[in-house]
Motif scaffolding. Structure first.
Motif, short mmCIF file in Angstrom:
data_model
loop_
_atom_site.label_atom_id
_atom_site.label_comp_id
_atom_site.label_asym_id
_atom_site.label_seq_id
_atom_site.Cartn_x
_atom_site.Cartn_y
_atom_site.Cartn_z
N THR A 72 18.79 -19.12 -115.00
CA THR A 72 17.84 -20.20 -115.28
C THR A 72 18.51 -21.45 -115.86
O THR A 72 17.97 -22.55 -115.78
N ALA A 73 19.68 -21.29 -116.46
CA ALA A 73 20.54 -22.44 -116.81
C ALA A 73 19.83 -23.54 -117.59
O ALA A 73 19.94 -24.73 -117.25
N CYS A 74 19.13 -23.18 -118.65
CA CYS A 74 18.47 -24.21 -119.47
C CYS A 74 19.53 -25.11 -120.09
O CYS A 74 20.56 -24.63 -120.59
N LYS A 75 19.25 -26.40 -120.11
CA LYS A 75 20.27 -27.35 -120.55
C LYS A 75 20.58 -27.25 -122.04
O LYS A 75 21.67 -27.63 -122.48
N PHE A 76 19.63 -26.78 -122.83
CA PHE A 76 19.84 -26.71 -124.27
C PHE A 76 20.53 -25.42 -124.70
O PHE A 76 20.86 -25.24 -125.87
N CYS A 77 20.78 -24.51 -123.75
CA CYS A 77 21.19 -23.15 -124.10
C CYS A 77 22.72 -23.01 -124.11
O CYS A 77 23.39 -23.33 -123.13
N PHE A 79 24.05 -20.00 -124.84
CA PHE A 79 24.23 -18.55 -124.85
C PHE A 79 24.53 -18.00 -123.45
O PHE A 79 25.32 -17.07 -123.32
N TYR A 80 23.96 -18.59 -122.43
CA TYR A 80 23.97 -17.92 -121.12
C TYR A 80 25.29 -18.11 -120.38
O TYR A 80 26.08 -19.03 -120.65
N ALA A 81 25.51 -17.20 -119.41
CA ALA A 81 26.60 -17.35 -118.44
C ALA A 81 25.99 -17.25 -117.05
O ALA A 81 25.18 -16.36 -116.78
N ALA A 182 8.88 -20.46 -124.82
CA ALA A 182 7.86 -21.51 -124.89
C ALA A 182 8.54 -22.89 -124.87
O ALA A 182 8.05 -23.82 -124.23
N GLU A 183 9.65 -23.01 -125.57
CA GLU A 183 10.39 -24.27 -125.69
C GLU A 183 9.40 -25.41 -125.96
O GLU A 183 8.80 -25.48 -127.00
N LEU A 184 9.25 -26.29 -124.97
CA LEU A 184 8.22 -27.33 -125.04
C LEU A 184 7.32 -27.13 -123.82
O LEU A 184 7.81 -27.09 -122.69
S1 SF4 Z 1 19.20 -17.28 -121.71
FE1 SF4 Z 1 19.35 -19.49 -122.06
S2 SF4 Z 1 19.47 -20.35 -119.98
FE2 SF4 Z 1 18.64 -18.29 -119.79
S3 SF4 Z 1 16.40 -18.51 -119.83
FE3 SF4 Z 1 17.08 -18.08 -121.93
S4 SF4 Z 1 17.31 -20.13 -122.85
FE4 SF4 Z 1 17.30 -20.42 -120.62
#
Ligand code: SF4
Length: 399
Positions: A72-77, A79-81, A182-184
């Motif tokens: 999902t590659a959220c821009k604020f995250c 943590f993810y790979a 939920a984010e925004l």
């Molecule tokens: S792990 Fe990070 S990039 Fe993936 S859904 Fe959650 S917040 Fe978004």
């Protein structure tokens, strides 16, 4: 009436328990004097908890991150790979997860938050397998985990409806949903920071399905990624509307964006004042949500203490592991003894709570404080002294 008198009249009405409109909430958020806003919110809190208004609660929990692999590659995250990045991506096997659950029980934890990325292979079956194994081994642990985003993802992977996914993971052992994802909720800021995530409407729709199936949840808000004040109020308006129909949100937990190691450039963080104003507005506006949580992991201990005077009744958790917001720069650490001290120094009596907010232990006499907490403290200080960015056991607070 002067503008100041109008604001005061509005604050008085809200403090007396009158419902305020989204426009009135926005006016107060923008213009009410900070201390007057906090006093009105605190009056509402004291009335709601009359008889126990001197108490502030906390919980002991562990955040178990099962994978950081995410599509999902959220821009604020931070943590993810991405699935292709096999050097950065990792998953935990079931034995590892069960060992972490065992440690949680050993350290007095009552709840686990299963939290991870949207792994391209993890459908409903993955969560059924893990939740049933955890419940079988540790029936005393409450699984307060995931959120509408994970449900949307797992249902798509397994080719089933969100309702079926919720029914199945609930039957396997999930007790309640955390407010993850939920984010925004409003469209513009959500697309700006998490363009591949489901829409805010879909997030709420899935939560409403869950509530109607008897699976309650908390709700959250990520502050400080460039959203406007009006969009912040719209976020809580969307939550209040669903809550009017379901009553399934137990708590609202705003927290602030952490700017390190991610792809969201040029954002300034929400200030402590903005955060405190949101805590107070949430207490005044969300008249149908019982608990407002101070989240000192991201804003700091002093701001967490202040939140208890701006409408919050809960100070989150002694969390035995957390890696998500820590990856993005959250640095505030504490252990149970310090959390007890923080709550007392804020003028409240601490009480350890259950997931459903019943008081488990009221710490009304410091002489009776737990004597076995050297375990938690030791693990905390060891991890912090080690300076690890990916701690095995770090005691910090999170939503
Ligand atoms: S792990 Fe990070 S990039 Fe993936 S859904 Fe959650 S917040 Fe978004």
């Amino acid at each position: 009436m002067t503008a100041n008198a109008e604001v005061q009249a509005l604050l008085d009405r809200a403090a007396d328990g009158g419902r305020i409109t989204p426009q009135e909430a926005l006016d107060l958020y923008r213009s009410a004097p900070l201390h007057a806003l906090g006093a009105a919110a605190d009056a509402v809190r004291r009335r709601r908890y009359a008889g126990t208004e001197h108490i502030a609660t906390y919980i002991i929990e562990r955040n178990i991150n099962y994978t950081n692999v995410c599509v999902t590659a959220c821009k604020f995250c931070a943590f993810y790979a991405p699935p292709k990045d096999t050097a950065k991506g990792w998953t935990r096997d079931l034995d590892d997860i069960l060992r972490r659950c065992a440690e949680t029980v050993e350290l007095g934890g009552t709840q686990i938050m299963f939290q991870g990325g949207h792994h391209p292979d993890y459908g409903v079956e993955y969560y059924e397998k893990h939740f049933s194994a955890i419940k079988q081994a540790f029936p005393q642990l409450v699984i307060h985990s995931l959120g509408a985003s994970e449900v949307d993802h797992m249902a798509r992977i397994s080719g089933v409806s969100a309702e079926e996914a919720i029914r199945r993971i609930h039957a396997a052992g999930l007790d309640s949903f955390a407010g993850a994802g939920a984010e925004l909720l409003p469209e513009r800021p959500r697309k700006a920071i998490a363009p591949l995530k489901e829409s805010g409407e879909r997030w709420l729709e899935i939560m409403e399905i869950a509530h109607n199936l008897g699976v309650e949840s908390t709700s959250t808000m990520l502050m400080g990624t460039g959203e406007t004040n009006a969009e912040r109020i719209e976020h809580i308006r969307m939550i209040r509307d669903v809550q009017d129909r379901t009553g399934g949100f137990r708590a609202f937990i705003p927290y602030t964006y952490q700017p390190e190691n991610n792809h969201l450039k040029g954002q300034t963080q929400a200030t402590v004042f903005e955060y405190l104003r949101m805590i107070a507005i949430a207490r005044l506006f969300l008249d149908n949500v019982a608990h407002i949580q101070g989240s000192w992991l991201t804003v700091g201990k002093e701001a967490g203490q202040l939140a208890l005077h701006y409408g919050a009744d809960d100070l989150g958790s002694v969390m035995l592991e957390e890696n998500v917001v820590s990856s993005a720069g959250a640095r505030h650490r504490s252990n149970r003894m310090e959390l007890l001290h923080l709550i007392r120094a804020a003028g409240r009596i601490p009480a350890q709570r259950a997931t459903t907010y019943e008081h488990l232990v009221v710490h009304d006499d410091p002489a009776n404080d737990p004597v076995d907490d050297h375990v938690v403290s030791h693990l905390s200080s060891t991890a912090i002294e080690g300076g690890t960015a990916h701690p095995e056991l770090t005691v910090i607070q999170a939503s």
